[in-house]
Write a protein that holds these residues in place. Structure first.
Motif, PDB file in Angstrom:
ATOM      1  N   ALA A 127       0.834  -1.210   0.000  1.00 28.84           N
ATOM      2  CA  ALA A 127       0.000   0.000   0.000  1.00 28.84           C
ATOM      3  C   ALA A 127       0.866   1.257   0.000  1.00 28.84           C
ATOM      4  CB  ALA A 127      -0.939  -0.012   1.201  1.00 28.84           C
ATOM      5  N   ILE A 128       1.963   1.230   0.744  1.00 30.33           N
ATOM      6  CA  ILE A 128       2.858   2.387   0.786  1.00 30.33           C
ATOM      7  C   ILE A 128       3.513   2.588  -0.575  1.00 30.33           C
ATOM      8  CG2 ILE A 128       4.952   3.353   1.831  1.00 30.33           C
ATOM      9  CD1 ILE A 128       4.137   1.722   4.413  1.00 30.33           C
ATOM     10  N   PHE A 129       3.971   1.495  -1.211  1.00 24.76           N
ATOM     11  CA  PHE A 129       4.561   1.621  -2.548  1.00 24.76           C
ATOM     12  C   PHE A 129       3.558   2.217  -3.528  1.00 24.76           C
ATOM     13  CE2 PHE A 129       7.895  -1.671  -1.475  1.00 24.76           C
ATOM     14  CZ  PHE A 129       8.983  -0.854  -1.734  1.00 24.76           C
ATOM     15  N   ASP A 130       2.291   1.802  -3.448  1.00 27.20           N
ATOM     16  CA  ASP A 130       1.273   2.371  -4.329  1.00 27.20           C
ATOM     17  C   ASP A 130       1.129   3.872  -4.098  1.00 27.20           C
ATOM     18  OD1 ASP A 130       0.719  -0.066  -5.556  1.00 27.20           O
ATOM     19  OD2 ASP A 130      -1.070  -0.466  -4.331  1.00 27.20           O
ATOM     20  N   ARG A 131       1.131   4.284  -2.838  1.00 25.45           N
ATOM     21  CA  ARG A 131       0.999   5.700  -2.524  1.00 25.45           C
ATOM     22  C   ARG A 131       2.218   6.491  -2.986  1.00 25.45           C
ATOM     23  NH1 ARG A 131       2.708   8.496   1.050  1.00 25.45           N
ATOM     24  NH2 ARG A 131       3.094   6.939   2.637  1.00 25.45           N
ATOM     25  N   LEU A 132       3.420   5.918  -2.804  1.00 25.45           N
ATOM     26  CA  LEU A 132       4.633   6.601  -3.250  1.00 25.45           C
ATOM     27  C   LEU A 132       4.652   6.745  -4.778  1.00 25.45           C
ATOM     28  CD1 LEU A 132       7.288   5.027  -0.859  1.00 25.45           C
ATOM     29  CD2 LEU A 132       6.263   7.316  -0.742  1.00 25.45           C
ATOM     30  N   ARG A 133       4.187   5.720  -5.473  1.00 31.28           N
ATOM     31  CA  ARG A 133       4.092   5.824  -6.927  1.00 31.28           C
ATOM     32  C   ARG A 133       3.138   6.955  -7.303  1.00 31.28           C
ATOM     33  NH1 ARG A 133       1.370   4.804 -11.434  1.00 31.28           N
ATOM     34  NH2 ARG A 133       2.538   4.102 -13.258  1.00 31.28           N
ATOM     35  N   ALA A 134       2.024   7.053  -6.570  1.00 24.12           N
ATOM     36  CA  ALA A 134       1.061   8.134  -6.833  1.00 24.12           C
ATOM     37  C   ALA A 134       1.714   9.501  -6.594  1.00 24.12           C
ATOM     38  CB  ALA A 134      -0.179   7.957  -5.960  1.00 24.12           C
ATOM     39  N   GLU A 135       2.599   9.604  -5.609  1.00 20.58           N
ATOM     40  CA  GLU A 135       3.318  10.858  -5.378  1.00 20.58           C
ATOM     41  C   GLU A 135       4.224  11.188  -6.572  1.00 20.58           C
ATOM     42  OE1 GLU A 135       5.435  10.918  -1.659  1.00 20.58           O
ATOM     43  OE2 GLU A 135       3.614  10.526  -0.497  1.00 20.58           O
ATOM     44  N   TRP A 136       4.880  10.174  -7.116  1.00 25.64           N
ATOM     45  CA  TRP A 136       5.725  10.389  -8.296  1.00 25.64           C
ATOM     46  C   TRP A 136       4.846  10.833  -9.469  1.00 25.64           C
ATOM     47  CZ3 TRP A 136      10.726   7.333  -9.449  1.00 25.64           C
ATOM     48  CH2 TRP A 136      11.541   7.294  -8.315  1.00 25.64           C
ATOM     49  N   ALA A 182       2.065  12.474  -9.243  1.00 27.54           N
ATOM     50  CA  ALA A 182       1.683  13.863  -8.978  1.00 27.54           C
ATOM     51  C   ALA A 182       2.824  14.823  -9.299  1.00 27.54           C
ATOM     52  CB  ALA A 182       1.247  14.020  -7.519  1.00 27.54           C
ATOM     53  N   ALA A 183       4.054  14.413  -9.030  1.00 29.81           N
ATOM     54  CA  ALA A 183       5.206  15.288  -9.269  1.00 29.81           C
ATOM     55  C   ALA A 183       5.658  15.302 -10.721  1.00 29.81           C
ATOM     56  CB  ALA A 183       6.373  14.853  -8.377  1.00 29.81           C
ATOM     57  N   LEU A 184       5.578  14.149 -11.399  1.00 30.07           N
ATOM     58  CA  LEU A 184       6.141  14.028 -12.741  1.00 30.07           C
ATOM     59  C   LEU A 184       5.097  13.909 -13.847  1.00 30.07           C
ATOM     60  CD1 LEU A 184       8.883  11.371 -11.883  1.00 30.07           C
ATOM     61  CD2 LEU A 184       9.198  13.844 -12.149  1.00 30.07           C
ATOM     62  N   GLY A 185       3.890  13.518 -13.476  1.00 30.85           N
ATOM     63  CA  GLY A 185       2.842  13.258 -14.455  1.00 30.85           C
ATOM     64  C   GLY A 185       2.723  11.770 -14.731  1.00 30.85           C
ATOM     65  N   ALA A 186       1.496  11.336 -14.963  1.00 30.58           N
ATOM     66  CA  ALA A 186       1.229   9.916 -15.183  1.00 30.58           C
ATOM     67  C   ALA A 186       1.966   9.387 -16.411  1.00 30.58           C
ATOM     68  CB  ALA A 186      -0.270   9.675 -15.322  1.00 30.58           C
ATOM     69  N   ASP A 187       2.001  10.177 -17.483  1.00 29.06           N
ATOM     70  CA  ASP A 187       2.653   9.723 -18.710  1.00 29.06           C
ATOM     71  C   ASP A 187       4.158   9.532 -18.513  1.00 29.06           C
ATOM     72  OD1 ASP A 187       0.250   9.679 -20.042  1.00 29.06           O
ATOM     73  OD2 ASP A 187       0.555  11.618 -21.038  1.00 29.06           O
ATOM     74  N   ARG A 188       4.797  10.426 -17.769  1.00 31.25           N
ATOM     75  CA  ARG A 188       6.247  10.303 -17.553  1.00 31.25           C
ATOM     76  C   ARG A 188       6.573   9.097 -16.688  1.00 31.25           C
ATOM     77  NH1 ARG A 188       8.923  15.767 -15.797  1.00 31.25           N
ATOM     78  NH2 ARG A 188      10.823  14.589 -16.205  1.00 31.25           N
ATOM     79  N   VAL A 189       5.783   8.863 -15.645  1.00 31.21           N
ATOM     80  CA  VAL A 189       6.042   7.700 -14.777  1.00 31.21           C
ATOM     81  C   VAL A 189       5.802   6.415 -15.555  1.00 31.21           C
ATOM     82  CG1 VAL A 189       5.323   6.471 -12.683  1.00 31.21           C
ATOM     83  CG2 VAL A 189       5.637   8.952 -12.627  1.00 31.21           C
ATOM     84  N   GLU A 244       8.566   3.534 -16.506  1.00 32.28           N
ATOM     85  CA  GLU A 244       8.364   2.106 -16.232  1.00 32.28           C
ATOM     86  C   GLU A 244       8.447   1.292 -17.522  1.00 32.28           C
ATOM     87  OE1 GLU A 244       5.433   2.554 -12.337  1.00 32.28           O
ATOM     88  OE2 GLU A 244       4.570   2.555 -14.358  1.00 32.28           O
ATOM     89  N   ASP A 245       7.801   1.765 -18.574  1.00 33.92           N
ATOM     90  CA  ASP A 245       7.832   1.059 -19.861  1.00 33.92           C
ATOM     91  C   ASP A 245       9.253   1.001 -20.415  1.00 33.92           C
ATOM     92  OD1 ASP A 245       5.093   0.723 -19.669  1.00 33.92           O
ATOM     93  OD2 ASP A 245       4.624   2.366 -21.054  1.00 33.92           O
ATOM     94  N   ALA A 246       9.971   2.116 -20.312  1.00 36.87           N
ATOM     95  CA  ALA A 246      11.340   2.152 -20.820  1.00 36.87           C
ATOM     96  C   ALA A 246      12.222   1.173 -20.056  1.00 36.87           C
ATOM     97  CB  ALA A 246      11.896   3.574 -20.721  1.00 36.87           C
ATOM     98  N   LEU A 247      12.073   1.111 -18.756  1.00 32.49           N
ATOM     99  CA  LEU A 247      12.873   0.174 -17.963  1.00 32.49           C
ATOM    100  C   LEU A 247      12.519  -1.272 -18.311  1.00 32.49           C
ATOM    101  CD1 LEU A 247      12.947   2.049 -14.553  1.00 32.49           C
ATOM    102  CD2 LEU A 247      14.897   1.576 -16.056  1.00 32.49           C
ATOM    103  N   ARG A 248      11.231  -1.545 -18.546  1.00 35.07           N
ATOM    104  CA  ARG A 248      10.839  -2.900 -18.968  1.00 35.07           C
ATOM    105  C   ARG A 248      11.471  -3.263 -20.314  1.00 35.07           C
ATOM    106  NH1 ARG A 248       5.797  -1.154 -16.752  1.00 35.07           N
ATOM    107  NH2 ARG A 248       5.405  -2.291 -14.816  1.00 35.07           N
ATOM    108  N   THR A 249      11.698  -2.277 -21.151  1.00 32.92           N
ATOM    109  CA  THR A 249      12.297  -2.512 -22.459  1.00 32.92           C
ATOM    110  C   THR A 249      13.773  -2.885 -22.333  1.00 32.92           C
ATOM    111  OG1 THR A 249      10.769  -0.990 -23.521  1.00 32.92           O
ATOM    112  CG2 THR A 249      12.803  -1.463 -24.711  1.00 32.92           C
ATOM    113  N   VAL A 250      14.492  -2.237 -21.447  1.00 32.14           N
ATOM    114  CA  VAL A 250      15.940  -2.457 -21.361  1.00 32.14           C
ATOM    115  C   VAL A 250      16.350  -3.459 -20.288  1.00 32.14           C
ATOM    116  CG1 VAL A 250      16.517  -0.216 -22.356  1.00 32.14           C
ATOM    117  CG2 VAL A 250      16.317  -0.438 -19.867  1.00 32.14           C
ATOM    118  N   VAL A 251      15.446  -3.799 -19.391  1.00 30.17           N
ATOM    119  CA  VAL A 251      15.766  -4.765 -18.335  1.00 30.17           C
ATOM    120  C   VAL A 251      15.226  -6.127 -18.751  1.00 30.17           C
ATOM    121  CG1 VAL A 251      15.393  -5.392 -15.919  1.00 30.17           C
ATOM    122  CG2 VAL A 251      15.703  -2.982 -16.543  1.00 30.17           C
TER     123      VAL A 251
END
Length: 171
Positions: free
Chosen positions: A126-135, A137-144, A148-155
């Protein structure tokens, strides 16, 4: 000797003209990881889990909902059976896990999460979900989502393992 021409070919400039160095990427990724983990553990401490450490979280994930032997925990974490056993011992002392007879094999002992361990994992999720929501809020849903998508591509998929505790020097 370092070939300056080759180094300059892979160096990228920021919009302000300063240089983006390759070594910054892993440091920034690690700092982001560390920031999230530290925040989770600070909040877990406030919510009744003051003794849980990051290695314990990896170990509880390795135990899983169905339980596991100490050997299985060690394999999942990438550490020795002895190192896994020490971590399991600590989880038992702290009340996050218990040892029980394996119903399928009387010679084996299973490690299972206790209600206290399950509570810790549920709260951390639950805390991780909330922290992601903070990111978001700070960066925008599309950027987050893009990050995540970019990291899935290279990892590579096989790189997504629980053995970070072992990789970082022990469970």
């Amino acid at each position: 000797m370092v070939d300056e021409k080759k180094v300059n070919q892979v160096v990228e400039l920021r919009n302000d003209g300063s240089v983006r160095h390759g070594y910054e990427l892993p440091l920034l990724l690690f700092a982001g990881f560390r920031t999230l983990i530290d925040r989770v553990h600070a909040e877990l401490a406030e919510q009744g889990h003051p003794d849980v450490r990051p290695a314990h979280g990896f170990a509880m994930q390795a135990v899983g909902l169905g339980g596991a032997t100490a050997s299985e925990v060690g394999r999942r974490l990438g550490v020795s059976k002895q190192a896994a056993g020490k971590t399991v011992d600590r989880l038992v002392v702290l009340g996050y896990a218990e040892r029980a007879d394996d119903p399928a094999d009387a010679r084996r002992k299973l490690v299972r999460l206790t209600p206290h361990g399950l509570d810790c994992l549920g709260r951390s999720a639950a805390i991780f979900d909330r922290l992601r929501a903070e990111w978001v809020a700070a960066l925008g849903a599309d950027r987050v989502a893009g990050m995540e998508d970019a990291l899935r591509t290279v990892v590579p998929a096989e790189a997504f393992r629980l053995d970070a505790a072992g990789w970082l020097g022990g469970a």
